[in-house]
Design a protein around this motif. Sequence first.
Motif, PDB file in Angstrom:
ATOM      1  N   LEU A   5      36.386  50.588  25.738  1.00 12.76           N
ATOM      2  CA  LEU A   5      37.268  50.979  26.840  1.00 12.76           C
ATOM      3  C   LEU A   5      36.485  51.662  27.956  1.00 12.76           C
ATOM      4  CD1 LEU A   5      40.319  52.138  24.725  1.00 12.76           C
ATOM      5  CD2 LEU A   5      40.262  50.203  26.313  1.00 12.76           C
ATOM      6  N   GLY A   6      35.490  52.474  27.590  1.00 19.35           N
ATOM      7  CA  GLY A   6      34.640  53.077  28.609  1.00 19.35           C
ATOM      8  C   GLY A   6      33.942  52.007  29.430  1.00 19.35           C
ATOM      9  N   PHE A   7      33.439  50.988  28.747  1.00 18.14           N
ATOM     10  CA  PHE A   7      32.801  49.884  29.438  1.00 18.14           C
ATOM     11  C   PHE A   7      33.815  49.060  30.229  1.00 18.14           C
ATOM     12  CE2 PHE A   7      31.973  45.331  29.404  1.00 18.14           C
ATOM     13  CZ  PHE A   7      30.805  45.271  30.150  1.00 18.14           C
ATOM     14  N   GLY A   8      34.925  48.713  29.576  1.00 17.24           N
ATOM     15  CA  GLY A   8      35.876  47.768  30.159  1.00 17.24           C
ATOM     16  C   GLY A   8      36.567  48.276  31.407  1.00 17.24           C
ATOM     17  N   ILE A   9      37.119  49.477  31.347  1.00 17.46           N
ATOM     18  CA  ILE A   9      37.866  50.009  32.495  1.00 17.46           C
ATOM     19  C   ILE A   9      36.937  50.210  33.695  1.00 17.46           C
ATOM     20  CG2 ILE A   9      39.168  51.998  33.353  1.00 17.46           C
ATOM     21  CD1 ILE A   9      40.372  52.260  30.538  1.00 17.46           C
ATOM     22  N   THR A  10      35.733  50.747  33.434  1.00 22.16           N
ATOM     23  CA  THR A  10      34.797  50.970  34.530  1.00 22.16           C
ATOM     24  C   THR A  10      34.333  49.648  35.132  1.00 22.16           C
ATOM     25  OG1 THR A  10      34.063  52.912  33.293  1.00 22.16           O
ATOM     26  CG2 THR A  10      32.754  52.276  35.195  1.00 22.16           C
ATOM     27  N   THR A  11      34.133  48.639  34.289  1.00 25.92           N
ATOM     28  CA  THR A  11      33.711  47.318  34.774  1.00 25.92           C
ATOM     29  C   THR A  11      34.790  46.684  35.637  1.00 25.92           C
ATOM     30  OG1 THR A  11      32.262  46.982  32.859  1.00 25.92           O
ATOM     31  CG2 THR A  11      32.974  45.008  34.056  1.00 25.92           C
ATOM     32  N   VAL A  12      36.048  46.812  35.247  1.00 24.44           N
ATOM     33  CA  VAL A  12      37.147  46.289  36.060  1.00 24.44           C
ATOM     34  C   VAL A  12      37.146  46.951  37.437  1.00 24.44           C
ATOM     35  CG1 VAL A  12      39.657  46.221  36.339  1.00 24.44           C
ATOM     36  CG2 VAL A  12      38.640  45.565  34.157  1.00 24.44           C
ATOM     37  N   LEU A  13      37.032  48.272  37.465  1.00 21.77           N
ATOM     38  CA  LEU A  13      37.088  48.992  38.739  1.00 21.77           C
ATOM     39  C   LEU A  13      35.917  48.635  39.655  1.00 21.77           C
ATOM     40  CD1 LEU A  13      38.257  52.494  37.466  1.00 21.77           C
ATOM     41  CD2 LEU A  13      39.599  50.832  38.762  1.00 21.77           C
ATOM     42  N   LEU A  14      34.705  48.551  39.096  1.00 23.18           N
ATOM     43  CA  LEU A  14      33.553  48.176  39.913  1.00 23.18           C
ATOM     44  C   LEU A  14      33.717  46.773  40.485  1.00 23.18           C
ATOM     45  CD1 LEU A  14      30.706  48.633  41.053  1.00 23.18           C
ATOM     46  CD2 LEU A  14      29.798  47.783  38.874  1.00 23.18           C
ATOM     47  N   ASN A  15      34.261  45.875  39.683  1.00 18.55           N
ATOM     48  CA  ASN A  15      34.343  44.487  40.132  1.00 18.55           C
ATOM     49  C   ASN A  15      35.546  44.204  41.024  1.00 18.55           C
ATOM     50  OD1 ASN A  15      32.026  42.778  39.050  1.00 18.55           O
ATOM     51  ND2 ASN A  15      32.545  44.136  37.347  1.00 18.55           N
ATOM     52  N   ILE A  16      36.520  45.102  41.033  1.00 17.72           N
ATOM     53  CA  ILE A  16      37.533  45.030  42.085  1.00 17.72           C
ATOM     54  C   ILE A  16      36.849  45.279  43.428  1.00 17.72           C
ATOM     55  CG2 ILE A  16      39.609  46.105  43.035  1.00 17.72           C
ATOM     56  CD1 ILE A  16      40.528  46.646  40.175  1.00 17.72           C
ATOM     57  N   HIS A  17      35.857  46.200  43.417  1.00 22.46           N
ATOM     58  CA  HIS A  17      35.039  46.405  44.622  1.00 22.46           C
ATOM     59  C   HIS A  17      34.239  45.150  44.952  1.00 22.46           C
ATOM     60  CE1 HIS A  17      31.602  47.480  47.068  1.00 22.46           C
ATOM     61  NE2 HIS A  17      30.817  47.228  46.037  1.00 22.46           N
ATOM     62  N   ALA A  29      34.851  42.157  44.290  1.00 25.23           N
ATOM     63  CA  ALA A  29      35.756  41.099  44.758  1.00 25.23           C
ATOM     64  C   ALA A  29      36.227  41.344  46.184  1.00 25.23           C
ATOM     65  CB  ALA A  29      36.951  40.965  43.815  1.00 25.23           C
ATOM     66  N   GLY A  30      35.919  42.535  46.732  1.00 26.79           N
ATOM     67  CA  GLY A  30      36.204  42.794  48.135  1.00 26.79           C
ATOM     68  C   GLY A  30      37.457  43.581  48.434  1.00 26.79           C
ATOM     69  N   PHE A  31      38.040  44.242  47.431  1.00 27.25           N
ATOM     70  CA  PHE A  31      39.315  44.932  47.653  1.00 27.25           C
ATOM     71  C   PHE A  31      39.147  46.350  48.195  1.00 27.25           C
ATOM     72  CE2 PHE A  31      40.503  41.556  44.748  1.00 27.25           C
ATOM     73  CZ  PHE A  31      41.673  41.092  45.317  1.00 27.25           C
ATOM     74  N   PHE A  32      38.029  47.014  47.898  1.00 25.43           N
ATOM     75  CA  PHE A  32      37.755  48.326  48.486  1.00 25.43           C
ATOM     76  C   PHE A  32      36.255  48.584  48.419  1.00 25.43           C
ATOM     77  CE2 PHE A  32      39.465  49.234  44.132  1.00 25.43           C
ATOM     78  CZ  PHE A  32      38.274  49.582  43.512  1.00 25.43           C
ATOM     79  N   PRO A  33      35.741  49.453  49.300  1.00 28.50           N
ATOM     80  CA  PRO A  33      34.301  49.742  49.298  1.00 28.50           C
ATOM     81  C   PRO A  33      33.924  50.606  48.108  1.00 28.50           C
ATOM     82  CG  PRO A  33      35.429  51.127  50.883  1.00 28.50           C
ATOM     83  CD  PRO A  33      36.462  50.169  50.360  1.00 28.50           C
ATOM     84  N   ALA A  43      31.587  36.732  41.466  1.00 28.91           N
ATOM     85  CA  ALA A  43      31.178  37.631  40.382  1.00 28.91           C
ATOM     86  C   ALA A  43      32.200  38.742  40.178  1.00 28.91           C
ATOM     87  CB  ALA A  43      29.805  38.229  40.698  1.00 28.91           C
ATOM     88  N   GLY A  44      32.787  39.228  41.276  1.00 30.14           N
ATOM     89  CA  GLY A  44      33.801  40.274  41.163  1.00 30.14           C
ATOM     90  C   GLY A  44      34.984  39.840  40.323  1.00 30.14           C
ATOM     91  N   TYR A  45      35.492  38.650  40.584  1.00 28.76           N
ATOM     92  CA  TYR A  45      36.626  38.153  39.797  1.00 28.76           C
ATOM     93  C   TYR A  45      36.226  37.897  38.346  1.00 28.76           C
ATOM     94  CZ  TYR A  45      39.508  37.699  43.974  1.00 28.76           C
ATOM     95  OH  TYR A  45      40.249  37.972  45.095  1.00 28.76           O
ATOM     96  N   GLU A  46      35.014  37.360  38.161  1.00 31.30           N
ATOM     97  CA  GLU A  46      34.535  37.130  36.799  1.00 31.30           C
ATOM     98  C   GLU A  46      34.342  38.452  36.070  1.00 31.30           C
ATOM     99  OE1 GLU A  46      31.964  36.015  33.419  1.00 31.30           O
ATOM    100  OE2 GLU A  46      31.637  37.538  34.953  1.00 31.30           O
ATOM    101  N   GLY A  47      33.894  39.481  36.805  1.00 30.93           N
ATOM    102  CA  GLY A  47      33.709  40.800  36.220  1.00 30.93           C
ATOM    103  C   GLY A  47      35.018  41.474  35.846  1.00 30.93           C
ATOM    104  N   ILE A  48      36.049  41.225  36.629  1.00 29.42           N
ATOM    105  CA  ILE A  48      37.378  41.750  36.273  1.00 29.42           C
ATOM    106  C   ILE A  48      37.814  41.160  34.933  1.00 29.42           C
ATOM    107  CG2 ILE A  48      39.829  41.740  36.910  1.00 29.42           C
ATOM    108  CD1 ILE A  48      38.862  41.809  39.871  1.00 29.42           C
ATOM    109  N   PHE A  49      37.561  39.860  34.749  1.00 27.05           N
ATOM    110  CA  PHE A  49      37.869  39.219  33.459  1.00 27.05           C
ATOM    111  C   PHE A  49      37.047  39.843  32.336  1.00 27.05           C
ATOM    112  CE2 PHE A  49      36.517  36.201  30.211  1.00 27.05           C
ATOM    113  CZ  PHE A  49      37.743  35.839  29.664  1.00 27.05           C
ATOM    114  N   THR A  50      35.754  40.066  32.583  1.00 26.69           N
ATOM    115  CA  THR A  50      34.875  40.647  31.560  1.00 26.69           C
ATOM    116  C   THR A  50      35.372  42.014  31.126  1.00 26.69           C
ATOM    117  OG1 THR A  50      32.957  39.476  32.464  1.00 26.69           O
ATOM    118  CG2 THR A  50      32.515  41.390  31.070  1.00 26.69           C
TER     119      THR A  50
END
Length: 201
Positions: free
Chosen positions: A24-36, A38-42, A170-177
């Motif tokens: 969960l530490g890995f997963g939640i942080t990875t989702v948040l970084l990859n939302i960035h 994917a271009g949703f926020f800086p 990569a951002g979208y793929e990272g959200i999946f990861t």
Amino acid sequence: MSIENDKTLSLRDMTANPAPLGLLGFGITTVLLNIHNAGFFPINSMILAMGFAYGGLAQIFACFMEYKKGNTFATVAFGSYGLFWWSLVILLVLPQVGFLNTGGNSPIQAADPTSFAAYLFMWGVFTLVMFIATLKLIRGLQVVFISLAILFFLLAAGNITGSQTLITIAGYEGIFTGAAAMYVGLAQVINETHGRDVLPI
């Protein structure tokens, strides 16, 4: 006449399963970084804080707990990716720290696209080799590790070529990861709590 009694002593491991914490530490942080990505926020302090605390510290805690259980794979995985998050935060923050300089008054230079691509590529190689180890483990971990390897290689390619399209993909793929890691971690919590396989992993 002597009588010898053979006695067998069995010890039961009563410690908790640390894998969900690390996943969960890995997963939640990875989702948040990859939302960035994917271009949703800086990139901002939210990502850096999560990378240091939950992505980094939580996985390092899980690493030590897995070490006590004698689980080499989980020790290496959680320790390595926990320190990956710390190294990423340092890479982003270090150039901004004014009192650290390279001889003169120039601050430490931020990683250029080529060096950052090399950094990401080596993490991709490491993850790909770790994926081979998951072939003896649960299917959920296989999905997490192969998708993570693809993520690192996509980000490396995006940085070396300067292609924002690759970074976005990569951002979208990272959200999946990250979501896959969250699923495996939460499924383990739910399954252990219920004492049966509620969610397949």
